[in-house]
Design an enzyme around this catalytic site. Structure first.
Site, PDB file in Angstrom:
ATOM      1  N   ARG A 116      92.193  64.703  70.061  1.00  0.00           N
ATOM      2  CA  ARG A 116      91.290  63.822  70.778  1.00  0.00           C
ATOM      3  C   ARG A 116      89.845  64.287  70.661  1.00  0.00           C
ATOM      4  O   ARG A 116      88.928  63.503  70.535  1.00  0.00           O
ATOM      5  CB  ARG A 116      91.697  63.762  72.252  1.00  0.00           C
ATOM      6  CG  ARG A 116      90.682  63.063  73.119  1.00  0.00           C
ATOM      7  CD  ARG A 116      91.094  63.063  74.576  1.00  0.00           C
ATOM      8  NE  ARG A 116      92.317  62.322  74.773  1.00  0.00           N
ATOM      9  CZ  ARG A 116      93.325  62.719  75.545  1.00  0.00           C
ATOM     10  NH1 ARG A 116      93.259  63.856  76.181  1.00  0.00           N
ATOM     11  NH2 ARG A 116      94.401  61.969  75.676  1.00  0.00           N
ATOM     12  N   ARG A 120      89.175  70.605  68.358  1.00  0.00           N
ATOM     13  CA  ARG A 120      90.368  71.269  68.860  1.00  0.00           C
ATOM     14  C   ARG A 120      91.512  70.271  69.002  1.00  0.00           C
ATOM     15  O   ARG A 120      91.273  69.079  69.169  1.00  0.00           O
ATOM     16  CB  ARG A 120      90.098  71.970  70.193  1.00  0.00           C
ATOM     17  CG  ARG A 120      89.511  71.077  71.265  1.00  0.00           C
ATOM     18  CD  ARG A 120      88.662  71.921  72.212  1.00  0.00           C
ATOM     19  NE  ARG A 120      88.179  71.171  73.351  1.00  0.00           N
ATOM     20  CZ  ARG A 120      87.119  70.352  73.321  1.00  0.00           C
ATOM     21  NH1 ARG A 120      86.465  70.144  72.187  1.00  0.00           N
ATOM     22  NH2 ARG A 120      86.727  69.731  74.408  1.00  0.00           N
ATOM     23  N   CYS A 129     110.863  73.292  79.969  1.00  0.00           N
ATOM     24  CA  CYS A 129     110.082  74.154  80.856  1.00  0.00           C
ATOM     25  C   CYS A 129     111.037  75.058  81.626  1.00  0.00           C
ATOM     26  O   CYS A 129     112.237  74.802  81.664  1.00  0.00           O
ATOM     27  CB  CYS A 129     109.284  73.318  81.853  1.00  0.00           C
ATOM     28  SG  CYS A 129     107.892  72.448  81.107  1.00  0.00           S
ATOM     29  N   CYS A 133     107.719  70.338  87.327  1.00  0.00           N
ATOM     30  CA  CYS A 133     106.775  69.905  88.359  1.00  0.00           C
ATOM     31  C   CYS A 133     106.971  68.403  88.559  1.00  0.00           C
ATOM     32  O   CYS A 133     107.004  67.643  87.589  1.00  0.00           O
ATOM     33  CB  CYS A 133     105.336  70.152  87.906  1.00  0.00           C
ATOM     34  SG  CYS A 133     105.035  71.813  87.278  1.00  0.00           S
ATOM     35  N   CYS A 136     104.463  65.969  86.797  1.00  0.00           N
ATOM     36  CA  CYS A 136     104.223  66.260  85.375  1.00  0.00           C
ATOM     37  C   CYS A 136     103.485  65.119  84.673  1.00  0.00           C
ATOM     38  O   CYS A 136     103.908  63.967  84.718  1.00  0.00           O
ATOM     39  CB  CYS A 136     105.554  66.495  84.676  1.00  0.00           C
ATOM     40  SG  CYS A 136     105.381  66.837  82.909  1.00  0.00           S
ATOM     41  N   ARG A 138     103.293  64.748  81.564  1.00  0.00           N
ATOM     42  CA  ARG A 138     103.999  64.387  80.335  1.00  0.00           C
ATOM     43  C   ARG A 138     105.477  64.112  80.612  1.00  0.00           C
ATOM     44  O   ARG A 138     106.337  64.347  79.760  1.00  0.00           O
ATOM     45  CB  ARG A 138     103.826  65.517  79.322  1.00  0.00           C
ATOM     46  CG  ARG A 138     103.133  65.071  78.069  1.00  0.00           C
ATOM     47  CD  ARG A 138     102.690  66.224  77.188  1.00  0.00           C
ATOM     48  NE  ARG A 138     101.255  66.401  77.264  1.00  0.00           N
ATOM     49  CZ  ARG A 138     100.632  67.557  77.442  1.00  0.00           C
ATOM     50  NH1 ARG A 138     101.321  68.668  77.532  1.00  0.00           N
ATOM     51  NH2 ARG A 138      99.315  67.602  77.508  1.00  0.00           N
ATOM     52  N   ASP A 297      96.972  62.793  87.559  1.00  0.00           N
ATOM     53  CA  ASP A 297      96.996  61.675  86.604  1.00  0.00           C
ATOM     54  C   ASP A 297      97.769  60.469  87.149  1.00  0.00           C
ATOM     55  O   ASP A 297      98.603  60.600  88.043  1.00  0.00           O
ATOM     56  CB  ASP A 297      97.614  62.125  85.276  1.00  0.00           C
ATOM     57  CG  ASP A 297      96.701  63.068  84.526  1.00  0.00           C
ATOM     58  OD1 ASP A 297      95.463  62.950  84.678  1.00  0.00           O
ATOM     59  OD2 ASP A 297      97.215  63.923  83.777  1.00  0.00           O
ATOM     60  N   ASP A 334      90.866  63.422  84.081  1.00  0.00           N
ATOM     61  CA  ASP A 334      91.256  63.160  82.690  1.00  0.00           C
ATOM     62  C   ASP A 334      91.335  61.639  82.554  1.00  0.00           C
ATOM     63  O   ASP A 334      92.151  60.993  83.216  1.00  0.00           O
ATOM     64  CB  ASP A 334      92.574  63.852  82.345  1.00  0.00           C
ATOM     65  CG  ASP A 334      92.636  64.252  80.876  1.00  0.00           C
ATOM     66  OD1 ASP A 334      91.964  63.580  80.058  1.00  0.00           O
ATOM     67  OD2 ASP A 334      93.350  65.213  80.535  1.00  0.00           O
ATOM     68  N   LYS A 341      88.798  64.704  79.140  1.00  0.00           N
ATOM     69  CA  LYS A 341      88.442  65.333  80.407  1.00  0.00           C
ATOM     70  C   LYS A 341      86.989  65.052  80.779  1.00  0.00           C
ATOM     71  O   LYS A 341      86.097  65.307  79.990  1.00  0.00           O
ATOM     72  CB  LYS A 341      88.663  66.834  80.286  1.00  0.00           C
ATOM     73  CG  LYS A 341      90.102  67.194  79.981  1.00  0.00           C
ATOM     74  CD  LYS A 341      90.287  68.693  79.899  1.00  0.00           C
ATOM     75  CE  LYS A 341      91.726  69.064  79.698  1.00  0.00           C
ATOM     76  NZ  LYS A 341      92.234  68.698  78.349  1.00  0.00           N
TER      77      LYS A 341
END
Ligand SMILES: *Cc1c(COP(=O)(O)O)cnc(C)c1O
Length: 448
Positions: A116, A120, A129, A133, A136, A138, A297, A334, A341
């Site tokens: 994006r 980087r 994981c 969480c 999450c 994702r 998010d 974000d 961000k």
């Protein structure tokens, strides 16, 4: 060195587990809690939690015995419990909820590699994981072993990185890269290090928090072969900071890996300046630098964790100036839709004129800074200095004279207003005169 003391806890049910087992990360992973029956032995469930745990399509649940031990079993509002134990409200849809709110998949030239930003890229190396969480970002892929990335997709990721020299920083995430078998992690890092233009490698991991015993010397020995390596952990509340986490962080920093923390602002968990101040103080005591505090998010299952953006601004207002600059994270929204961000914070700038700026400090003291009247900027970038990618120079590009405006989609069509080409409508009129180099002006003319 000042001895730092942090607590260590074990739920009563684990009292008889021998230390060799308790401190073995494989034992912790294979004894994770996920069924209502297992939960009931550690923390009595609320009706809402019991219903959620038997719901179809529930985002994966798994909690290490180490992490669940940090929950106060008598407090249904315990800040750790809320992060990892599902409740019914998780099923409630909300306005603007999306499956992939950051449009990561749209920014992926190959599966699992999100490119994006200009220099980087984010590489998703697993969907697994140590614990999951509830908020999450994702959750569309995380926890689902069948959604993980294949060998051939990994080769495509490496191939993209090899042929994209503008990328100088790769961030490994997932899932959690530190749950991978050490051999696989080592292979990924080795392959990345073979790419000469990758200056730094980063890992985002919650393993030190969920499974600190995983940070073995064997692991840090591997990681330190790939310097410069950086690592961000993810702590949201001081109750997660234990003797075990502090020791894991110590092993990582001793291996030369600078540590940061990325927290998420969560209603009922850490949406309060006093909780955040305690958190950042405990983090810097472990030599972990608060890096980002994220607005939650717009993702399925996370609606009840959301706060107004103003809560984050209020928290930063309560930290900046009041405590060590090292302890103040940057508050980030974000951008939904893939804008990346965006830092948001209190405004310290009150007004300005051509030679003066009026500023306020954290106390509300208002001051004037008299600016120089004889300042001459160095114009052109010195040869040899890297220039930003032309397509992504953004607002900085406006300041630099790369372009004169940034137009919303369909701007030209909307403003055309029909009609025919007439004597006053000569395209050369709105080509910037004296902006950028002559060559760029030629290109602008051709585009028109
Ligand atoms: C967060 C993120 C990064 C890293 O951002 P920094 O601000 O450099 O920490 C890179 N790529 C993607 C897609 C990200 O979401």
């Amino acid at each position: 060195m000042v001895k730092q003391t942090f607590p260590s806890k074990r739920a009563p049910i684990y009292a008889d587990v021998p230390d060799e087992k308790w401190n073995n990360w494989r034992w912790q992973l294979s004894n994770r809690i996920n069924t209502p029956e297992e939960f009931e032995q550690v923390i009595p469930l609320t009706d809402s939690e019991r219903k959620a745990l038997s719901a179809a399509h529930l985002f994966r649940v798994d909690i290490t015995p180490y992490f669940i031990s940090l929950i106060d079993p008598d407090d249904p509002n315990d800040p750790i419990r809320k992060q990892v134990v599902p409740t019914e409200v998780e099923m409630a849809p909300f306005t603007a909820m999306m499956e992939d709110s950051l449009a990561e998949d749209r920014h992926s030239p190959v599966p699992g590699l999100v490119h994006r930003y200009p220099d980087r890229a984010l590489m998703l190396v697993t969907t697994q994981c140590a614990s999951y969480c509830r908020y999450c970002t994702r959750s569309r892929i995380v926890g689902d072993p069948s959604a993980t990335f294949s060998r051939s997709e990994f080769e495509m990721q490496i191939e993209y990185l090899q042929r994209t020299p503008q990328i100088r920083d790769v961030l490994l995430s997932g899932g959690d890269p530190l749950v991978l078998a050490p051999k696989i992690l080592e292979e990924i890092l080795t392959r990345l290090r073979e790419i000469p233009h990758l200056e730094i490698l980063r890992i985002g991991s919650r393993v030190p928090v969920f499974l600190p015993m995983r940070i073995t010397e064997e692991l840090t020995d591997i990681l330190q072969k790939f310097h410069p390596m950086w690592l961000n952990i993810h702590v949201n509340h001081s109750n997660e900071i234990t003797a075990e986490l502090a020791e894991a962080c110590d092993r990582l920093t001793r291996a030369g890996i600078p540590l940061g923390n990325q927290a998420v602002l969560l209603a009922g968990v850490n949406d309060n300046v006093h909780i955040q101040r305690q958190l950042v103080h405990d983090l810097v005591r472990m030599r972990v630098r608060p890096y980002y505090l994220y607005q939650c998010d717009l993702v399925e299952g996370a609606g009840h964790f959301r706060t107004p953006v103003a809560k984050g601004i209020e928290i930063i207002e309560g930290l900046r100036g009041h405590t060590s600059g090292y302890a103040v994270p940057v508050f980030i929204v974000d951008a939904p839709g893939g804008g990346g961000k965006i830092p948001v914070g209190p405004n310290y700038q009150i007004s300005m004129s051509d030679h003066k700026i009026i500023l306020r400090n954290f106390e509300g003291f208002i001051t004037t800074y008299e600016e120089p009247t004889n300042y001459k900027p160095e114009d052109a970038a010195k040869p040899g200095l890297k220039r930003p990618e032309p397509g992504q120079s953004g607002i900085s590009g406006l300041l630099d004279g790369d372009h004169l405006f940034i137009k919303p989609e369909n701007f030209d069509e909307v403003h055309d207003r029909g009609g025919t080409q007439h004597r006053l409508k000569d395209a050369s009129k709105w080509v910037p005169l004296g902006i950028g180099s002559g060559d760029e002006q030629e290109e602008d003319r051709e585009q028109d």
